[in-house]
Design an enzyme around this catalytic site. Sequence first.
Site, mmCIF file in Angstrom:
data_model
loop_
_atom_site.group_PDB
_atom_site.id
_atom_site.type_symbol
_atom_site.label_atom_id
_atom_site.label_comp_id
_atom_site.label_asym_id
_atom_site.label_seq_id
_atom_site.Cartn_x
_atom_site.Cartn_y
_atom_site.Cartn_z
ATOM 1 N N ARG A 148 0.872 -1.171 0.000
ATOM 2 C CA ARG A 148 0.000 0.000 0.000
ATOM 3 C C ARG A 148 0.910 1.221 0.000
ATOM 4 O O ARG A 148 2.030 1.182 0.528
ATOM 5 C CB ARG A 148 -0.888 0.033 1.250
ATOM 6 N N LYS A 171 -1.692 -2.563 8.143
ATOM 7 C CA LYS A 171 -2.811 -2.113 8.956
ATOM 8 C C LYS A 171 -2.767 -2.764 10.331
ATOM 9 O O LYS A 171 -2.376 -3.916 10.485
ATOM 10 C CB LYS A 171 -4.133 -2.444 8.260
ATOM 11 N N HIS A 239 -2.734 2.670 -5.709
ATOM 12 C CA HIS A 239 -3.304 1.431 -5.175
ATOM 13 C C HIS A 239 -3.591 0.427 -6.281
ATOM 14 O O HIS A 239 -3.594 -0.788 -6.042
ATOM 15 C CB HIS A 239 -4.586 1.734 -4.394
ATOM 16 N N ARG A 242 -0.926 -2.110 -6.616
ATOM 17 C CA ARG A 242 -1.058 -3.233 -5.676
ATOM 18 C C ARG A 242 -2.058 -4.253 -6.220
ATOM 19 O O ARG A 242 -1.824 -5.460 -6.155
ATOM 20 C CB ARG A 242 -1.496 -2.686 -4.319
ATOM 21 N N HIS A 265 -3.550 -9.261 4.158
ATOM 22 C CA HIS A 265 -4.982 -9.266 4.432
ATOM 23 C C HIS A 265 -5.266 -10.067 5.696
ATOM 24 O O HIS A 265 -4.759 -11.183 5.859
ATOM 25 C CB HIS A 265 -5.766 -9.896 3.274
ATOM 26 N N TYR A 274 -9.727 -11.177 -5.824
ATOM 27 C CA TYR A 274 -8.854 -11.208 -6.993
ATOM 28 C C TYR A 274 -9.148 -12.395 -7.902
ATOM 29 O O TYR A 274 -8.763 -12.392 -9.071
ATOM 30 C CB TYR A 274 -7.383 -11.193 -6.554
#
Length: 293
Positions: A148, A171, A239, A242, A265, A274
């Site tokens: 990111r 994150k 983004h 990515r 994730h 995806y």
Amino acid sequence: MPHPLAVRWGDHLRRDRRRSPHTVRAYVATAERLLAFLAGHHGQAVDGALLKTIGTADLRAFLARRRNDGIGNASAARELSAVRGFLAFVGVEAPRLKGPRVKRGVPRPISPDEALALADEVAEDAHQPWIGTRDWAVLLLLYGAGLRVGEAMALTGAVLPIGEAMAVTGKRDKTRIVPILPQVREAIEAYVAACPWPMEKDVALFRGARGGPLSAALVRRAVRKARGRLGLSDRTTPHALRHSFATHLLGRGADLRALQELLGHASLSSTQIYTAVDAAHLLDVYRNAHPRA
């Protein structure tokens, strides 16, 4: 003046939940909007006792107001989620209210050639050679390692020297290890050699023109200008690089669980989107190539 309950909510998100500054700002803003709405709706200052009396009609009226402000389904769903979290924080059970249905969008990747052309165009547009080297390294890192943009901006000189892998903090302060391609490593090394600022372990790796940390907003702005000159879609953002990283790996047979780890994730469901991207790509190929399509 900020409402004390909203301030406490922000402190909790930042300190205890370790949410990103962007998330904290957005959630606190929602709490402030709710409190302001309830104050006007009930004609009195809002405290914990009043919050315990709110019902489904109050929340529907709040969301209706937000709809009148022009927000769509996705924003309304996020607003309702933030409201529920805020009410739970202050000890109030949120009234049951079904949120709007949100059609999950499929990420739009770009081709490898477009990714490299974008990085080259951004680098060429830089007003100093070392900045062009920096921009090339940043965009190659986003595409080559699936970072990111905020994760790339958070890297410090501690990652040097670059090896075959790099520890990245994503994150909620979760750290993952991502492999670094030789081309990406060479791009970062070229930037480090050209950068006029010393590379210290506790200072941002990617530096701005005056030596401070490079802003993600500047990267997005440079990409926005370059995509216009290249005739690329408005969806071509940092983004999107990515997204392209993930889609191209999946298309070459990458395992979904491994891809989840590479992207950082928390849930496999976030990675499974995806598979839809890859299926959509195959359908496009079929429509364009099959004589009966």
